[in-house]
Design a protein around this motif. Structure first.
Motif, short mmCIF file in Angstrom:
data_model
loop_
_atom_site.label_atom_id
_atom_site.label_comp_id
_atom_site.label_asym_id
_atom_site.label_seq_id
_atom_site.Cartn_x
_atom_site.Cartn_y
_atom_site.Cartn_z
N ILE A 153 0.82 -1.22 0.00
CA ILE A 153 0.00 0.00 0.00
C ILE A 153 0.85 1.26 0.00
O ILE A 153 0.64 2.17 -0.82
N TYR A 180 -3.21 -6.69 -1.20
CA TYR A 180 -3.50 -5.37 -0.62
C TYR A 180 -3.69 -5.57 0.88
O TYR A 180 -4.72 -6.03 1.34
N ILE A 207 -3.72 3.45 -4.34
CA ILE A 207 -2.41 2.92 -4.73
C ILE A 207 -2.20 3.01 -6.24
O ILE A 207 -1.08 2.90 -6.72
N ARG A 222 0.71 0.05 -9.15
CA ARG A 222 1.07 -0.70 -7.95
C ARG A 222 0.13 -1.89 -7.74
O ARG A 222 0.53 -2.92 -7.18
#
Length: 379
Positions: free
Chosen positions: A225, A244, A301, A305
């Motif tokens: 994150i 995540y 994010i 990512r």
């Protein structure tokens, strides 16, 4: 002549108003966090905050609520449960073809919801006072919310550094309302971790470096994150299918047997985020990512990512030709993503070779390994 304000009665009313607004617990504390400053400074000195520069930038202001809102005398600390029904912790983590998302992020972003409820609580209190200055916070300012929650009697700090409640475990959000009234304060609860070190020993990456201290640079929540660049190679295999966040230290905690399910519809899991197949997630365009994560904490994010995290999870999955093809198809989109894709491809190829070896007689197994190492065939 107006009646003097009964602060004891007001404090009781605030607790009731808070529960009517959907908070499961409301506590009140003063602003004195001097006892927390040495530990905060030591944590920063050891660089445990990683790339979270804002942690160091605000320094000791985090332990001084009165500097955020001059005149602040008390902090109203609240908790709101977020654990959904049918959370499917174990089944998702065990199925390496699925992506695991921290349970707090399966529904709507909690920041706005809690802040609006806290603002409403402040407005209700204001109606019963001659004057009141207040300001709500939900992860939106340099504030040590956990020590405040501890002082307000919401629970104690567990060895994983999260707040634990005897009645509700740790699957809840925290929020604060700073006010300038000298309300009576609540009594902190006793620490109840005892000798238990389950959270420390179960952490996949060893991020809990000592009781109550987390090195964020090793924490999967930070890696997936907060970290903007490349995930350290040595930590990637330890991340499994967590794309995540990570809940392992909470899952193992005995006190979470008493966790309470959320009553908030906004925290219900979104279908496409609840135990999603990794291969499907990896095919999402940026447009689809933004659409599915609208109003979700995941959106912050960004798509790059998101793909980076999924690439690592695919690299940790068992050999699958479909995975190899999916990884190869996304090469060339961004250097950061390519680095993680190449790592995942290498992992997949190695796993394929291992599978092939196990199906061969011992002599042929040695031959295959020799070829892979670049040795002569007769070695």
């Amino acid at each position: 002549m107006s009646q003097p304000l009964d602060l004891n009665q007001l404090a009781q009313n605030i607790r009731q108003w808070g529960k009517e607004l959907g908070f499961q617990q409301v506590g009140i504390t003063d602003t004195d966090l001097r006892a927390s400053e040495p530990a905060l400074q030591a944590w920063l000195d050891k660089q445990y905050h990683g790339e979270m520069a804002w942690m160091a930038r605000h320094g000791m202001m985090r332990a001084r609520p009165h500097e955020l809102l001059p005149g602040t005398l008390r902090v109203i600390s609240v908790r709101m449960n977020y654990l959904p029904a049918n959370a499917a912790f174990a089944s998702t983590l065990k199925n390496t073809g699925l992506g695991y998302i921290s349970r707090y992020a399966l529904g709507r972003d909690y920041h706005k919801l809690l802040r609006n409820r806290l603002k409403r609580l402040g407005e209700i209190i204001q109606q019963h006072c001659a004057s009141l200055n207040f300001r709500p916070f939900v992860d939106s300012a340099p504030l040590l919310e956990r020590p405040l929650a501890e002082k307000a009697g919401l629970g104690w700090t567990g060895k994983h550094s999260l707040i634990l409640s005897r009645d509700a475990g740790s699957f809840f959000f925290l929020g604060e309302l700073l006010i300038d009234l000298p309300l009576p304060v609540d009594t902190p609860t006793e620490e109840n971790c005892g000798r238990c070190t389950a959270c420390i020993t179960t952490c996949p990456t060893g991020a809990i470096v000592e009781p109550y201290v987390v090195d964020a640079r090793r924490c999967i929540s930070y890696l997936t994150i907060e970290l903007e660049g490349a995930i350290p190679v040595e930590l990637r295999p330890l991340m499994g299918n967590r794309i995540y966040g990570c809940d392992d230290c909470q899952l193992i905690c005995p006190w979470n047997r008493f966790s309470q399910l959320t009553q908030e519809e906004d925290f219900s899991p979104r279908k496409l985020l609840h135990a999603p197949p990794l291969l499907e997630l990896f095919k999402w365009s940026e447009e689809k990512f933004l659409t599915v994560t609208q109003g979700s904490p995941i959106r912050r994010i960004g798509h790059l990512r998101w793909l980076r995290n999924i690439a690592v999870a695919l690299g940790n999955a068992p050999w699958d030709e479909a995975i190899l093809l999916a990884l190869q198809e996304r090469r060339g989109e961004h250097p950061l993503l390519d680095e993680h894709i190449d790592w995942a491809i290498a992992r997949q190829i190695a796993r394929r070779s291992d599978n092939a070896i196990t199906l061969q007689p011992p002599k042929k197994q040695r031959l295959i390994r020799a070829v892979e190492k670049g040795l002569p065939r007769d070695a």
